[in-house]
Design a protein around this motif. Sequence first.
Motif, PDB file in Angstrom:
ATOM      1  N   LEU A  70      47.391  20.443  58.658  1.00  0.00           N
ATOM      2  CA  LEU A  70      47.715  19.234  57.622  1.00  0.00           C
ATOM      3  C   LEU A  70      47.179  19.927  56.254  1.00  0.00           C
ATOM      4  O   LEU A  70      46.233  20.142  55.831  1.00  0.00           O
ATOM      5  CB  LEU A  70      46.849  18.112  57.876  1.00  0.00           C
ATOM      6  CG  LEU A  70      46.659  17.697  59.478  1.00  0.00           C
ATOM      7  CD1 LEU A  70      45.756  16.467  59.595  1.00  0.00           C
ATOM      8  CD2 LEU A  70      48.151  17.339  59.782  1.00  0.00           C
ATOM      9  N   ASP A  71      48.200  19.506  55.374  1.00  0.00           N
ATOM     10  CA  ASP A  71      48.024  19.946  54.050  1.00  0.00           C
ATOM     11  C   ASP A  71      47.166  18.964  53.107  1.00  0.00           C
ATOM     12  O   ASP A  71      47.452  17.773  53.157  1.00  0.00           O
ATOM     13  CB  ASP A  71      49.539  20.049  53.338  1.00  0.00           C
ATOM     14  CG  ASP A  71      49.470  20.316  51.790  1.00  0.00           C
ATOM     15  OD1 ASP A  71      48.232  20.429  51.284  1.00  0.00           O
ATOM     16  OD2 ASP A  71      50.667  20.321  51.166  1.00  0.00           O
ATOM     17  N   GLY A  72      45.978  19.296  52.790  1.00  0.00           N
ATOM     18  CA  GLY A  72      44.983  18.363  52.215  1.00  0.00           C
ATOM     19  C   GLY A  72      45.417  17.858  50.776  1.00  0.00           C
ATOM     20  O   GLY A  72      44.976  17.013  50.183  1.00  0.00           O
ATOM     21  N   GLY A  79      46.367  15.294  53.839  1.00  0.00           N
ATOM     22  CA  GLY A  79      46.002  15.709  55.223  1.00  0.00           C
ATOM     23  C   GLY A  79      44.673  15.336  55.536  1.00  0.00           C
ATOM     24  O   GLY A  79      44.233  15.125  56.861  1.00  0.00           O
ATOM     25  N   LEU A  80      43.472  15.349  54.797  1.00  0.00           N
ATOM     26  CA  LEU A  80      42.295  14.970  55.129  1.00  0.00           C
ATOM     27  C   LEU A  80      42.461  13.547  55.569  1.00  0.00           C
ATOM     28  O   LEU A  80      41.493  13.127  56.307  1.00  0.00           O
ATOM     29  CB  LEU A  80      41.403  15.242  53.874  1.00  0.00           C
ATOM     30  CG  LEU A  80      41.357  16.506  53.346  1.00  0.00           C
ATOM     31  CD1 LEU A  80      40.840  16.645  51.786  1.00  0.00           C
ATOM     32  CD2 LEU A  80      40.356  17.407  54.106  1.00  0.00           C
ATOM     33  N   CYS A  83      43.722  13.347  58.897  1.00  0.00           N
ATOM     34  CA  CYS A  83      42.850  13.810  59.977  1.00  0.00           C
ATOM     35  C   CYS A  83      41.689  12.715  60.361  1.00  0.00           C
ATOM     36  O   CYS A  83      41.556  12.692  61.436  1.00  0.00           O
ATOM     37  CB  CYS A  83      41.989  15.176  59.379  1.00  0.00           C
ATOM     38  SG  CYS A  83      40.954  15.806  60.775  1.00  0.00           S
ATOM     39  N   VAL A  96      42.630  19.922  64.636  1.00  0.00           N
ATOM     40  CA  VAL A  96      42.948  19.925  63.469  1.00  0.00           C
ATOM     41  C   VAL A  96      42.378  20.866  62.404  1.00  0.00           C
ATOM     42  O   VAL A  96      41.195  21.416  62.413  1.00  0.00           O
ATOM     43  CB  VAL A  96      42.689  18.208  62.550  1.00  0.00           C
ATOM     44  CG1 VAL A  96      43.325  18.350  61.173  1.00  0.00           C
ATOM     45  CG2 VAL A  96      43.266  17.456  63.651  1.00  0.00           C
ATOM     46  N   VAL A  98      42.807  21.783  58.358  1.00  0.00           N
ATOM     47  CA  VAL A  98      43.325  21.393  56.975  1.00  0.00           C
ATOM     48  C   VAL A  98      43.413  22.749  55.893  1.00  0.00           C
ATOM     49  O   VAL A  98      42.411  23.254  56.007  1.00  0.00           O
ATOM     50  CB  VAL A  98      42.100  20.443  56.590  1.00  0.00           C
ATOM     51  CG1 VAL A  98      42.932  19.904  54.964  1.00  0.00           C
ATOM     52  CG2 VAL A  98      42.040  19.405  57.522  1.00  0.00           C
ATOM     53  N   ALA A 109      36.975  18.564  54.183  1.00  0.00           N
ATOM     54  CA  ALA A 109      37.452  18.949  55.632  1.00  0.00           C
ATOM     55  C   ALA A 109      36.314  18.630  56.834  1.00  0.00           C
ATOM     56  O   ALA A 109      36.602  18.011  57.977  1.00  0.00           O
ATOM     57  CB  ALA A 109      37.799  20.402  55.845  1.00  0.00           C
ATOM     58  N   SER A 112      36.347  14.889  57.149  1.00  0.00           N
ATOM     59  CA  SER A 112      37.514  14.213  57.731  1.00  0.00           C
ATOM     60  C   SER A 112      37.217  14.722  59.235  1.00  0.00           C
ATOM     61  O   SER A 112      38.258  14.279  59.996  1.00  0.00           O
ATOM     62  CB  SER A 112      38.746  14.747  57.189  1.00  0.00           C
ATOM     63  OG  SER A 112      38.969  16.261  57.572  1.00  0.00           O
ATOM     64  N   ALA A 114      37.655  17.702  60.585  1.00  0.00           N
ATOM     65  CA  ALA A 114      38.677  18.878  60.991  1.00  0.00           C
ATOM     66  C   ALA A 114      37.740  20.028  61.587  1.00  0.00           C
ATOM     67  O   ALA A 114      36.874  20.149  61.401  1.00  0.00           O
ATOM     68  CB  ALA A 114      39.497  19.327  59.939  1.00  0.00           C
ATOM     69  N   THR A 117      39.775  25.214  58.658  1.00  0.00           N
ATOM     70  CA  THR A 117      40.291  25.013  57.455  1.00  0.00           C
ATOM     71  C   THR A 117      40.856  26.275  57.151  1.00  0.00           C
ATOM     72  O   THR A 117      40.522  27.557  57.712  1.00  0.00           O
ATOM     73  CB  THR A 117      39.156  24.813  56.236  1.00  0.00           C
ATOM     74  OG1 THR A 117      38.173  25.997  56.329  1.00  0.00           O
ATOM     75  CG2 THR A 117      38.527  23.648  56.377  1.00  0.00           C
TER      76      THR A 117
END
Length: 146
Positions: A70-72, A79-80, A83, A96, A98, A109, A112, A114, A117
């Motif tokens: 996921l694009d933060g 994305g954060l 997530c 996930v 990020v 991250a 969130s 994740a 990263t």
Amino acid sequence: MSRASSTADTPALQASVLVFSHRQDVRDAVRTAVGRRPAADVGPLTWIECSTGDEVIAAVDRGGIDLCILDGEAQPVGGLAVCRQLDEEVADRPTVCVLIARDADRWLAHWSRAEGTLPMPVDPLTAPGVVADLLREHARRPVVRR
């Protein structure tokens, strides 16, 4: 994805990977950097692309996704936040990873929830290893029944 580790007698781990960004060039960069087979024991990967947070939620709800990247920095929902929403709402959510623009964003991250990263721009020398490790970890997780 097969939830068993690959050995000489078993096939490589196949996986479905969702990549989310509102920008096509970011999605392309992730797919190119990771490739279809990030490690000898992981792949081939099936890629699913999403350009909105709602598409991510719908795809995860349909099931069959092993890893979300996921694009933060995605807009209007990053994305954060996606997530964190997945962690709150999906009992057996995918692993996930990020994409973060600044190393200082690693704490976001973590907040969130994740599991991993990747820094932007995505490095083709390190991204396949990170993705392969996350997919192996996902395969070892016990399956949660709903």
